[in-house]
Structures are given as C-alpha cells and as structure tokens.
Design a protein around this motif. Structure first.
Motif, PDB file in Angstrom:
ATOM      1  N   ALA A   1       0.888  -1.169   0.000  1.00 29.38           N
ATOM      2  CA  ALA A   1       0.000   0.000   0.000  1.00 29.38           C
ATOM      3  C   ALA A   1       0.921   1.211   0.000  1.00 29.38           C
ATOM      4  CB  ALA A   1      -0.905  -0.003   1.226  1.00 29.38           C
ATOM      5  N   VAL A   2       0.981   1.907  -1.135  1.00 32.59           N
ATOM      6  CA  VAL A   2       1.917   3.025  -1.269  1.00 32.59           C
ATOM      7  C   VAL A   2       1.205   4.285  -1.752  1.00 32.59           C
ATOM      8  CG1 VAL A   2       3.961   1.598  -1.680  1.00 32.59           C
ATOM      9  CG2 VAL A   2       2.575   2.326  -3.611  1.00 32.59           C
ATOM     10  N   ASN A   3       1.659   5.420  -1.251  1.00 31.92           N
ATOM     11  CA  ASN A   3       1.126   6.700  -1.710  1.00 31.92           C
ATOM     12  C   ASN A   3       1.602   6.961  -3.137  1.00 31.92           C
ATOM     13  OD1 ASN A   3      -0.219   7.289   0.657  1.00 31.92           O
ATOM     14  ND2 ASN A   3       1.449   8.517   1.499  1.00 31.92           N
ATOM     15  N   THR A   4       0.656   7.411  -3.986  1.00 32.10           N
ATOM     16  CA  THR A   4       0.984   7.823  -5.354  1.00 32.10           C
ATOM     17  C   THR A   4       0.399   9.220  -5.548  1.00 32.10           C
ATOM     18  OG1 THR A   4      -1.052   7.008  -6.370  1.00 32.10           O
ATOM     19  CG2 THR A   4       0.755   5.418  -6.125  1.00 32.10           C
ATOM     20  N   THR A   5       0.608   9.790  -6.714  1.00 35.51           N
ATOM     21  CA  THR A   5       0.060  11.130  -6.985  1.00 35.51           C
ATOM     22  C   THR A   5      -1.465  11.099  -7.088  1.00 35.51           C
ATOM     23  OG1 THR A   5       0.399  10.780  -9.340  1.00 35.51           O
ATOM     24  CG2 THR A   5       2.139  11.957  -8.141  1.00 35.51           C
ATOM     25  N   THR A   6      -2.046   9.914  -7.301  1.00 35.56           N
ATOM     26  CA  THR A   6      -3.510   9.812  -7.449  1.00 35.56           C
ATOM     27  C   THR A   6      -4.198   9.189  -6.239  1.00 35.56           C
ATOM     28  OG1 THR A   6      -3.237   7.719  -8.638  1.00 35.56           O
ATOM     29  CG2 THR A   6      -3.417   9.724  -9.971  1.00 35.56           C
ATOM     30  N   GLY A   7      -3.445   8.790  -5.229  1.00 38.98           N
ATOM     31  CA  GLY A   7      -4.031   8.173  -4.040  1.00 38.98           C
ATOM     32  C   GLY A   7      -3.151   7.068  -3.503  1.00 38.98           C
ATOM     33  N   VAL A   8      -3.740   6.165  -2.709  1.00 40.25           N
ATOM     34  CA  VAL A   8      -2.995   5.028  -2.157  1.00 40.25           C
ATOM     35  C   VAL A   8      -3.233   3.819  -3.061  1.00 40.25           C
ATOM     36  CG1 VAL A   8      -2.688   3.489  -0.179  1.00 40.25           C
ATOM     37  CG2 VAL A   8      -3.206   5.911   0.198  1.00 40.25           C
ATOM     38  N   LYS A   9      -2.137   3.252  -3.580  1.00 39.15           N
ATOM     39  CA  LYS A   9      -2.222   2.081  -4.457  1.00 39.15           C
ATOM     40  C   LYS A   9      -2.017   0.824  -3.629  1.00 39.15           C
ATOM     41  CE  LYS A   9      -0.215  -0.001  -8.596  1.00 39.15           C
ATOM     42  NZ  LYS A   9       0.816   0.158  -9.629  1.00 39.15           N
ATOM     43  N   ILE A  10      -3.039  -0.060  -3.614  1.00 39.28           N
ATOM     44  CA  ILE A  10      -3.002  -1.315  -2.869  1.00 39.28           C
ATOM     45  C   ILE A  10      -2.827  -2.438  -3.882  1.00 39.28           C
ATOM     46  CG2 ILE A  10      -4.253  -2.808  -1.260  1.00 39.28           C
ATOM     47  CD1 ILE A  10      -5.630   0.593  -1.670  1.00 39.28           C
ATOM     48  N   THR A  11      -1.874  -3.338  -3.622  1.00 38.80           N
ATOM     49  CA  THR A  11      -1.661  -4.483  -4.515  1.00 38.80           C
ATOM     50  C   THR A  11      -1.702  -5.778  -3.708  1.00 38.80           C
ATOM     51  OG1 THR A  11       0.738  -4.259  -4.296  1.00 38.80           O
ATOM     52  CG2 THR A  11      -0.293  -3.204  -6.219  1.00 38.80           C
ATOM     53  N   TRP A  12      -2.081  -6.872  -4.368  1.00 33.21           N
ATOM     54  CA  TRP A  12      -2.196  -8.182  -3.726  1.00 33.21           C
ATOM     55  C   TRP A  12      -2.002  -9.273  -4.767  1.00 33.21           C
ATOM     56  CZ3 TRP A  12      -6.051  -4.647  -4.466  1.00 33.21           C
ATOM     57  CH2 TRP A  12      -7.056  -4.971  -5.381  1.00 33.21           C
ATOM     58  N   THR A  13      -1.819 -10.499  -4.312  1.00 31.11           N
ATOM     59  CA  THR A  13      -1.682 -11.638  -5.217  1.00 31.11           C
ATOM     60  C   THR A  13      -3.053 -11.977  -5.786  1.00 31.11           C
ATOM     61  OG1 THR A  13      -1.991 -13.200  -3.406  1.00 31.11           O
ATOM     62  CG2 THR A  13       0.283 -12.669  -3.987  1.00 31.11           C
ATOM     63  N   GLY A  14      -3.093 -12.287  -7.074  1.00 32.90           N
ATOM     64  CA  GLY A  14      -4.337 -12.733  -7.700  1.00 32.90           C
ATOM     65  C   GLY A  14      -4.746 -14.092  -7.137  1.00 32.90           C
ATOM     66  N   VAL A  15      -6.041 -14.355  -7.129  1.00 29.49           N
ATOM     67  CA  VAL A  15      -6.574 -15.607  -6.586  1.00 29.49           C
ATOM     68  C   VAL A  15      -7.231 -16.401  -7.708  1.00 29.49           C
ATOM     69  CG1 VAL A  15      -8.333 -16.567  -5.036  1.00 29.49           C
ATOM     70  CG2 VAL A  15      -6.908 -14.646  -4.278  1.00 29.49           C
ATOM     71  N   GLY A  16      -6.801 -17.661  -7.880  1.00 25.88           N
ATOM     72  CA  GLY A  16      -7.404 -18.538  -8.881  1.00 25.88           C
ATOM     73  C   GLY A  16      -8.895 -18.699  -8.638  1.00 25.88           C
TER      74      GLY A  16
END
Length: 181
Positions: A106-121
């Motif tokens: 979860a990182v701050n970007t110029t457009t907001g907080v970008k949350i990333t996670w592993t895709g789930v089958g």
C-alpha cells in the motif's frame, strides 16, 4: 471369535478459512465420536470418482487443508477410527475453494494510495476494504484486477489499513484481518 465395533459416522463441515498460523486453507471439522481414537480425513474434487486420503490418525476434530487449489470444487469427509475399525462417511456440501488474497503493498501515489495483492485462482472480482486503526472495515470499491487506487480525498493524509476479499459469484474468500498500511 470375530470382534466388531460400531463407530458412528461423523458429521463433517468444510469452509474457506484464513489464519496467520495456517494461511489460506479449507478448515474441515467434525463432531466427536464415542469410541474413536483418531480420524481419517479425505477430499475429492467434484470431477473425481474416488476419495484421496489427506491425513490419518488425526486426534483433533479439525484439519486444515493447505493443499486445496483455489477455484476448484471439493467434497470433504472424515471417518472415525479405532484400531482397524472405521466408521462410515458422508460428504460435505460441495465447496469451491477461494484462497485469501495476500496483500503485497500500500503506497502513496500522486492519485491516491495504491493497494496491490496476489491474484486468486477462480476469483472474478475483489472487494477492497479500509479502516482506521480503531475503526471498522468499510468497503471502498470493487475491481477485477489485483490492484486498486484509493483516490478518496483523505486517502494519503489519513492512516488507513487496507485488506482485500476475493469473490467468485456469491462465494467470498476470507481476508487478512490485520490488513496492510
């Protein structure tokens, strides 16, 4: 003479689960059977004809299946055991395994907080939740990818925790309860 023993058939339930100790898994549990010294646990994919034994001599009334594949439909059962004597078995309802998304960042970007996670089958969408340290989880959006930008007005100035739940039709995965900041 011949010795016999009757062991009642356990009633078995299975559900998607996530714990810090077990990770993403299927929690298989059953009722205690009088005379049972241990239990055998089995799984069968919806497309399989025969059961596969997952564990033998289980002394608890719960088993965590960490080998189930996300997006696959399974039946589970357990048999009571005492020496060479085994109970009968009945299967659970068919359960579609849906793994818990593992939060990556979860990182701050110029457009907001970008949350990333592993895709789930097997997942067709993801719900993203946030909360303050002492607040309750609130659903802030749905996406079909494994990233989401919280572009709300105070996203980058308020300390939020984020978590994600995978969806497959009406089925919902569990989520990491501690979230990620």
């Amino acid at each position: 003479g011949i010795s016999t023993m009757f062991l009642t058939t356990p009633t078995v339930t299975a559900k998607n689960d996530y714990t810090v100790e077990q990770g993403s898994c299927v929690k298989v549990s059953w009722d205690s059977i009088v005379g049972a010294k241990s239990y055998r646990v089995y799984r069968k994919a919806a497309t399989d004809k025969s059961w596969t034994m997952l564990a033998d001599d289980v002394t608890d009334k719960v088993y965590y299946d960490k080998t189930a594949e996300s997006g696959v439909k399974y039946y589970y059962t357990a048999r009571a055991k005492n020496g060479s004597f085994l109970s009968g078995y009945t299967s659970t309802e068919l359960i579609t395994v849906l793994s818990t998304p593992i939060l990556q960042d979860a990182v701050n970007t110029t457009t907001g907080v970008k949350i990333t996670w592993t895709g789930v089958g097997g997942a067709d969408s993801y719900n993203v939740f946030r909360r303050t340290i002492s607040g309750a989880w609130e659903n802030i959006g749905t996406t079909t990818s494994n990233e989401f930008i919280d572009s709300s007005e105070n996203a980058t100035t308020t300390s939020y925790l984020y978590t994600v739940r995978a969806n497959s039709g009406d089925l919902k995965s569990t989520y990491m309860i501690n979230g990620i900041a």
